[in-house]
Write a protein that holds these residues in place. Structure first.
Motif, PDB file in Angstrom:
ATOM      1  N   THR A 171       0.661  -1.573  -0.491  1.00  0.00           N
ATOM      2  CA  THR A 171      -0.230  -0.079   0.120  1.00  0.00           C
ATOM      3  C   THR A 171       0.373   1.209   0.407  1.00  0.00           C
ATOM      4  O   THR A 171       2.071   0.945  -0.078  1.00  0.00           O
ATOM      5  CB  THR A 171      -0.707   0.023   1.121  1.00  0.00           C
ATOM      6  N   SER A 172       0.531   2.564  -0.095  1.00  0.00           N
ATOM      7  CA  SER A 172       0.886   3.603  -0.035  1.00  0.00           C
ATOM      8  C   SER A 172       0.989   4.016   1.585  1.00  0.00           C
ATOM      9  O   SER A 172       0.340   3.631   1.851  1.00  0.00           O
ATOM     10  CB  SER A 172       0.699   4.914  -0.982  1.00  0.00           C
ATOM     11  N   GLY A 173       2.585   5.389   1.425  1.00  0.00           N
ATOM     12  CA  GLY A 173       2.109   6.046   2.494  1.00  0.00           C
ATOM     13  C   GLY A 173       0.996   6.998   3.398  1.00  0.00           C
ATOM     14  O   GLY A 173       0.767   6.725   3.635  1.00  0.00           O
ATOM     15  N   SER A 174      -0.172   7.004   1.909  1.00  0.00           N
ATOM     16  CA  SER A 174      -1.188   7.556   2.049  1.00  0.00           C
ATOM     17  C   SER A 174      -2.227   6.941   3.389  1.00  0.00           C
ATOM     18  O   SER A 174      -2.812   5.907   3.023  1.00  0.00           O
ATOM     19  CB  SER A 174      -2.041   7.670   1.320  1.00  0.00           C
ATOM     20  N   LEU A 175      -2.242   7.075   4.440  1.00  0.00           N
ATOM     21  CA  LEU A 175      -3.467   6.905   5.645  1.00  0.00           C
ATOM     22  C   LEU A 175      -4.866   6.516   5.113  1.00  0.00           C
ATOM     23  O   LEU A 175      -5.316   5.509   4.844  1.00  0.00           O
ATOM     24  CB  LEU A 175      -3.137   7.804   6.448  1.00  0.00           C
TER      25      LEU A 175
END
Length: 393
Positions: free
Chosen positions: A239-243
């Motif tokens: 997954t990305s670092g975007s919460l």
């Protein structure tokens, strides 16, 4: 304190599922303020074999009398006793459950847990799933303490094939009402009544229920186990670092509906693993969560019938055991063997099972606290088919 070992594979997946099951790991990317009477700080469930005769009231609560068991003709606070004896007055606090259905801008959440670098996975943890799961156990700050937050009575042990009821009373003797006020617990509990337990029934998800799902994911995302899970999955490129992306991933993984046994939109990972389903063959499938077990026991829908003897001699379940293999009837349907982690927080289970799904295999032999566990993880395409713990012998 010893784990109780399963006697056989709980889920007959190859015969149960119409979809192809893959065991390969993969990347997954995608897009009530209710009054209640606080009579006691300890809540005990009703006897299993009572029949509920609900009375009209403007709030949900479960209560029963501490007096000696009445005869069958007595009606006691809406309940009629026909079997196991009751214990003490009980009401489940549901103070905020209706508020979880409100729009997002009306929700109130806990502050983020401050644990600093502890939620950063080490290289050893990234390389060893068992070490990562052990870290999750250490980060479960909301895990309950046996004897302090709740008490269980395991009754007597039995073999899977034995039919007799080896438990005179309920599994849970009492649970502190403080447990129901914990934000992640309360939001988790509010989700449990959103599902039709019959496996062939198509689920209808209302906008209010979707808000409950979003509120639960938001709440657990503020806890240490979920923060650690996010950083772990980012490190693995899952997954990305975007919460926000991460929360969408969790919501989709656990709550998206899929087909089970030929009926589209009839099941989800959350329903199967935590709530439980009843197959057309009159078998209980899934149902591995201790909070759901407790609430259903309170309502009189569960008859606890004892724990399953472990393969290893000398391992006997007691009130301190937090990994249990048990037998019970739910709504009159037998679950001959079911395993559950007792007293762990909802965020811990979501983090543990999500981690095993993304970076593990079908069998994930790990150590959590004092327990050697095999987390069984079955996939239905890109979704969780089932996931549950089995004590390693």
């Amino acid at each position: 304190m010893h784990p109780i070992t399963n006697q056989r594979n709980e889920e007959e997946w190859q015969s149960e599922q119409g979809s192809t099951i893959s065991n390969r790991p993969h990347n997954y990317k995608k897009e009530e303020a209710e009054p209640w009477q606080d009579n006691s700080n300890r809540h005990s469930p009703r006897p299993h074999k009572e029949q509920y005769r609900p009375q009209q009231q403007d709030y949900e609560s479960e209560s029963f009398n501490t007096s000696d068991r009445p005869n069958k003709s007595d009606n006691n606070d809406g309940w009629q006793t026909v079997g196991k004896p009751s214990r003490q007055t009980h009401k489940v606090p549901k103070d905020n459950w209706n508020s979880y259905k409100r729009p997002a801008d009306e929700q109130q959440y806990s502050n983020d847990v401050e644990v600093g670098a502890r939620v950063e996975p080490s290289q050893d943890e990234l390389a060893d799933l068992s070490r990562a799961c052990e870290k999750l156990w250490d980060l479960d700050l909301n895990r309950l303490v046996p004897g302090k937050d709740y008490e269980i009575d395991c009754g007597e042990g039995k073999k899977v094939y034995q039919k007799q009821d080896m438990a005179q009373g309920c599994l849970f003797t009492w649970v502190s009402d403080d447990v129901f006020r914990k934000p992640t617990y309360a939001r988790f509990l509010s989700l449990l009544d959103n599902y039709n337990p019959h496996q062939g029934s198509k689920e209808v998800v209302t906008s209010e229920e979707k808000q409950e799902q979003a509120s639960f994911i938001e709440e657990i995302s503020r806890t240490a186990p979920i923060k650690y899970l996010h950083k772990f999955l980012v490190s693995k490129g899952i997954t990305s670092g975007s919460l926000q992306d991460f929360k969408r991933l969790l919501t989709s993984l656990w709550f998206d509906l899929y087909s089970r046994c030929g009926t589209s939109g009839s099941s989800s990972a959350f329903e199967h693993v935590f709530v439980g389903e009843i197959k057309q063959s009159s078998e209980v499938s899934g149902f591995h969560n201790w909070l759901q077990f407790y609430l259903e026991e309170v309502k009189g829908n569960i008859d606890y019938q004892g724990y399953i003897f472990p393969r290893r001699r000398g391992s006997i379940a007691d009130s301190e055991t937090q990994l249990l293999t048990i037998q019970f009837e739910w709504n009159g349907v037998l679950k001959s063997v079911s395993s559950t982690l007792v007293g762990v927080s909802p965020e811990f289970e979501i983090a543990l099972y999500t981690l095993c799904f993304f970076v593990g295999q079908e069998d994930n032999h790990i150590q959590i606290g004092p327990y050697a566990v095999n987390i069984k993880c079955y996939r239905l395409g890109n979704q969780i088919g089932s996931v549950f713990p089995i004590a390693d012998s």
